[in-house]
Enzyme design. Structure first.
Site, PDB file in Angstrom:
ATOM      1  N   ASP A 291       0.876  -1.168   0.000  1.00 35.61           N
ATOM      2  CA  ASP A 291       0.000   0.000   0.000  1.00 35.61           C
ATOM      3  C   ASP A 291       0.918   1.225   0.000  1.00 35.61           C
ATOM      4  O   ASP A 291       2.145   1.109   0.143  1.00 35.61           O
ATOM      5  CB  ASP A 291      -0.941  -0.018   1.204  1.00 35.61           C
ATOM      6  CG  ASP A 291      -2.175   0.883   0.984  1.00 35.61           C
ATOM      7  OD1 ASP A 291      -2.111   1.792   0.136  1.00 35.61           O
ATOM      8  OD2 ASP A 291      -3.185   0.678   1.678  1.00 35.61           O
TER       9      ASP A 291
HETATM   10  C1  BGC Z   1      -5.144   3.211   0.213  1.00 33.35           C
HETATM   11  C2  BGC Z   1      -5.162   2.268  -0.975  1.00 33.35           C
HETATM   12  C3  BGC Z   1      -5.042   3.054  -2.248  1.00 33.35           C
HETATM   13  C4  BGC Z   1      -3.753   3.870  -2.195  1.00 33.35           C
HETATM   14  C5  BGC Z   1      -3.482   4.662  -3.447  1.00 33.35           C
HETATM   15  C6  BGC Z   1      -3.983   4.182   0.175  1.00 33.35           C
HETATM   16  O1  BGC Z   1      -4.203   5.198   1.092  1.00 33.35           O
HETATM   17  O2  BGC Z   1      -5.121   2.464   1.408  1.00 33.35           O
HETATM   18  O3  BGC Z   1      -6.349   1.519  -0.964  1.00 33.35           O
HETATM   19  O4  BGC Z   1      -5.071   2.196  -3.349  1.00 33.35           O
HETATM   20  O5  BGC Z   1      -3.849   4.761  -1.106  1.00 33.35           O
HETATM   21  O6  BGC Z   1      -4.344   5.712  -3.581  1.00 33.35           O
END
Ligand code: BGC
Length: 745
Positions: A291
């Site tokens: 993530d």
């Molecule tokens: C989230 C993800 C997301 C990523 C990119 C993170 O804060 O947990 O689900 O895909 O950001 O935007």
């Protein structure tokens, strides 16, 4: 390695508007070269061949993803959340990764429009939001999920995006989680079938789908530090089973590991989760991406991470951290020998084989205008099947054609419908219905411009409709009193990063509903919410309609259900508790660990069954304007393979859709909750029509996970089989005689 050293090989953009076109030209060249190469070889063989031709620098480039959203531009990036520059000399296209499961986040056009990201002001989006993912689960219809996935990936592909950060499947252990709306409810089978459908739909458009957030990222409170503590057997039978089944069904190209820890070890440093289970037991062939900023050092590579996401192009650090684990630290670890070159080759192999498998080489994005009308119809269709009718006393719905006056109260129902906030936010085409309101952090509260009032007025042209914003209960009640019918639109805004303090509707809306219901005995409540809410006013209103966040055409979908143009067919994918005291954890912990051994594998309805609690509305529940009956149950078994067949009949006078549910009872000494969902089918039926349903039960749904023996174990015995309208309402009961068996983990 510095950004400026990256061997991108792409023409630097002169104007943002040209960048997308540049991408297309380059990608088309890739397509020609690679098609000529070797389409008769498997994705793994092709990846093997390519890896052999790659230098250390080439490979190193592929395992790092830059965060280019918010206008941090790099050559050829179109401004998405994740960007890996192309390897031009090897004909490897760039990865342009974008959120996500509800629709395409709108960075690209924002950048094209004026060279500056405007999504923070939210003036204009250019893509189509589906209903919330929880709403998709409420359809109980994998085909709807497939169609939705195909639609959003079509929009992605037409804008230069080839990876969607979709597939959120964390089970609803914590209904107050701010991301409940982004996930698929509380049951592994239902969640995996819907997720599998959506991911297949996405990848049918040559856009890679992720599945996320692996694993047990089940609350937002302290999400980057909290440890989800749970024993192996329980997680294998619950949260991990949802991932396992969904990966088998949807074959996502990538798995995103979460921010949290499991049993004290970060998700993205967790060799047990990544190497032993995901890549070992499940033989997952794709790549693991972190993530955004959830990496914790170069040794994450040895724990099973294949790519670090969210590196800031300016600082070179991954989001919110003081390092980029796969930048210099990875190179140093390789120089020391703690990460062997063969591991880097495997990391790159996994990325490339998914790119080949999904067709990224042969089918590069082609920039073209979107058919937003057609896409909105897909979204509306999903919303219509997602809406759950929870209460309908005296068959007050569908609304009578002769009704003269209707009061619509609250929820900005005159102009729009609410959506959920965070990285899944899709800024609507034409801009929000009312100016977006900034959340406590980077989130925004956005209403989609789809007016339930206007749509209802079209269906009931002779009814006089008056809107009141609901800010003054007494005023709203007076309007309700002078109307034939009052509809309160109650909203609960939820978003990534923030959990709800409790299950109450915010902003004194319970008081508003009380006042309206006291003034008018024909009161309807329409809910637009992220997840389960308490309903202290339930006995006072005659109708409750659960509309979730209903997406681009949510207003039309709600109106169609209210007026009877659409017969509601949604079923709850989550239990609605009476109150927080019924939850395994009545209060969200502020501590750095959360004890999931309290409920263990008994997530959602299994907990209520185990503890003999009566929820407000059970899992699987939903009313229709028709009535359905079940008959002719046959259960047959061959070893641990159980097949169930029965007939479902529409006993009412309206066409509609029913979702008969098959539950399997666990043996008394199994140590498990009494029942598990083991099959379901959504069936359209004309009045009087019948349909034969056959469900083959996955033996893992009869089994327990034997940690010592490292296998699934099916105990011999006579397993109760129930065919029901919900997890608490069974019409047919039978038995399946099963012999003992073991299944590989
Ligand atoms: C989230 C993800 C997301 C990523 C990119 C993170 O804060 O947990 O689900 O895909 O950001 O935007």
């Amino acid at each position: 390695m510095k950004i400026k050293d990256l061997p991108c090989g792409c023409v630097p953009i002169r104007a943002i508007g040209l960048s997308v076109l540049t991408l297309v030209c380059v990608s088309s060249a890739f397509a020609q070269q690679s098609t000529a190469a070797s389409s008769s070889l498997s994705p793994d063989q092709r990846a093997d061949q390519l890896v052999k031709r790659m230098s250390l620098q080439d490979m190193h480039q592929l395992v790092q993803t830059y965060n280019t959203m918010g206008g941090q531009k790099m050559p050829d990036s179109i401004g998405t959340a994740g960007y890996v520059p192309a390897l031009t000399k090897l004909a490897v296209p760039a990865l342009q990764e974008n959120d996500a499961g509800i629709g395409v986040q709108n960075y690209p056009t924002d950048l094209k429009k004026n060279g500056q990201p405007n999504h923070v002001r939210g003036e204009q989006g250019n893509t189509t939001p589906l209903p919330s993912t929880l709403g998709l689960a409420a359809t109980w219809n994998p085909q709807i999920a497939y169609d939705g996935g195909r639609m959003i990936a079509g929009e992605a592909h037409a804008q230069g995006i080839n990876v969607l950060l979709a597939g959120g499947i964390n089970l609803t252990r914590e209904p107050r989680s701010g991301r409940t709306f982004e996930y698929l409810g509380e049951d592994p089978l239902l969640a995996s079938r819907i997720d599998g459908g959506e991911m297949r739909g996405i990848q049918s458009q040559h856009v890679i789908s992720t599945i996320k957030h692996y694993a047990l990222n089940d609350q937002e409170t302290h999400r980057t530090t909290v440890s989800s503590d749970i024993d192996e057997r329980a997680m294998r039978e619950s949260d991990l089973l949802a991932f396992e089944l969904a990966i088998e069904d949807g074959h996502p190209g990538s798995v995103m590991c979460g921010y949290n820890k499991v049993n004290g070890v970060w998700d993205c440093s967790n060799s047990h989760l990544l190497n032993d289970i995901l890549k070992g037991d499940w033989k997952y062939p794709g790549w693991v991406m972190t993530d955004w900023g959830s990496d914790h050092g170069a040794m994450d590579a040895m724990a099973g991470v294949d790519q670090v996401s969210g590196i800031d192009p300016v600082s070179g650090l991954s989001l919110g951290t003081r390092f980029n684990s796969f930048g210099e630290p990875l190179l140093q670890a390789m120089a020391k020998g703690t990460v062997p070159r063969s591991r880097l080759q495997d990391m790159v192999h996994r990325i490339l084989r998914s790119m080949y498998a999904v067709g990224l080489f042969e089918h590069p994005p082609v920039i073209k205008p979107l058919d937003v009308e057609a896409d909105a119809r897909v979204s509306q269709h999903a919303a219509e099947q997602a809406i759950v009718l929870l209460k309908n006393d005296q068959a007050q719905l569908p609304l009578q054609v002769g009704i003269k006056t209707i009061a619509l109260i609250g929820g900005h129902a005159d102009v729009g419908v609410l959506s959920g906030g965070g990285s899944a936010q899709v800024w609507p085409i034409g801009g929000p219905a009312i100016p977006a309101v900034k959340g406590p952090d980077w989130q925004w509260k956005v209403y989609d411009p789809s007016s339930p009032m206007k749509a209802l007025q079209k269906l009931l042209p002779n009814a006089k409709m008056v809107y009141d914003d609901g800010s003054d209960s007494a005023k709203a009640a007076a309007l309700a009193k002078s109307s034939d019918l009052a509809i309160v639109f109650a909203t609960q805004w939820t978003c990534e990063g923030i959990d709800q303090p409790d299950l109450a509707l915010p902003d004194k809306q319970d008081g508003l509903i009380d006042a309206v219901a006291a003034a008018n005995p024909h009161s309807v409540v329409v809910l637009e919410n992220g997840g389960p809410v308490k309903m202290p006013w339930l006995s006072k209103v005659s109708v409750v309609v659960e509309a979730w966040y209903p997406g681009a055409r949510g207003g039309e979908a709600i109106a169609n259900v209210l007026a009877g143009k659409v017969n509601p067919s949604g079923r709850l994918p989550v239990t609605f508790p009476q109150n927080e005291q019924q939850l395994p954890r009545p209060v969200i912990t502020n501590a750095q660990s959360v004890d999931y051994n309290i409920d263990g594998a008994s997530v959602g309805y299994k907990w209520y069954d185990l503890k003999k609690l009566q929820p407000l509305f059970p899992f699987g529940f939903g009313l229709s304007y028709s009535k359905f009956g079940y008959s002719d149950l046959h259960v047959s078994s061959d070893g641990d393979h159980v097949t169930v067949s029965f007939k479902v009949t529409n006993l009412g006078s309206r066409a509609g859709m029913d979702t008969p549910q098959v539950y399997v009872g666990m043996l008394a000494d199994s140590g498990e909750a009494p029942r598990r969902l083991a099959g379901f089918e959504k069936v359209p039926l004309q009045p009087g029509q019948s349909h034969a349903v056959t469900a083959t039960i996955d033996p893992r749904l009869l089994a327990t996970f034997d940690v010592q023996g490292h296998q699934w174990q099916v105990a011999a015995g006579s397993y109760p089989i129930h065919i029901g309208h919900s997890s608490r309402d069974f019409e047919l009961n039978g038995k399946a005689n099963v012999t003992a068996a073991t299944i590989a983990p």
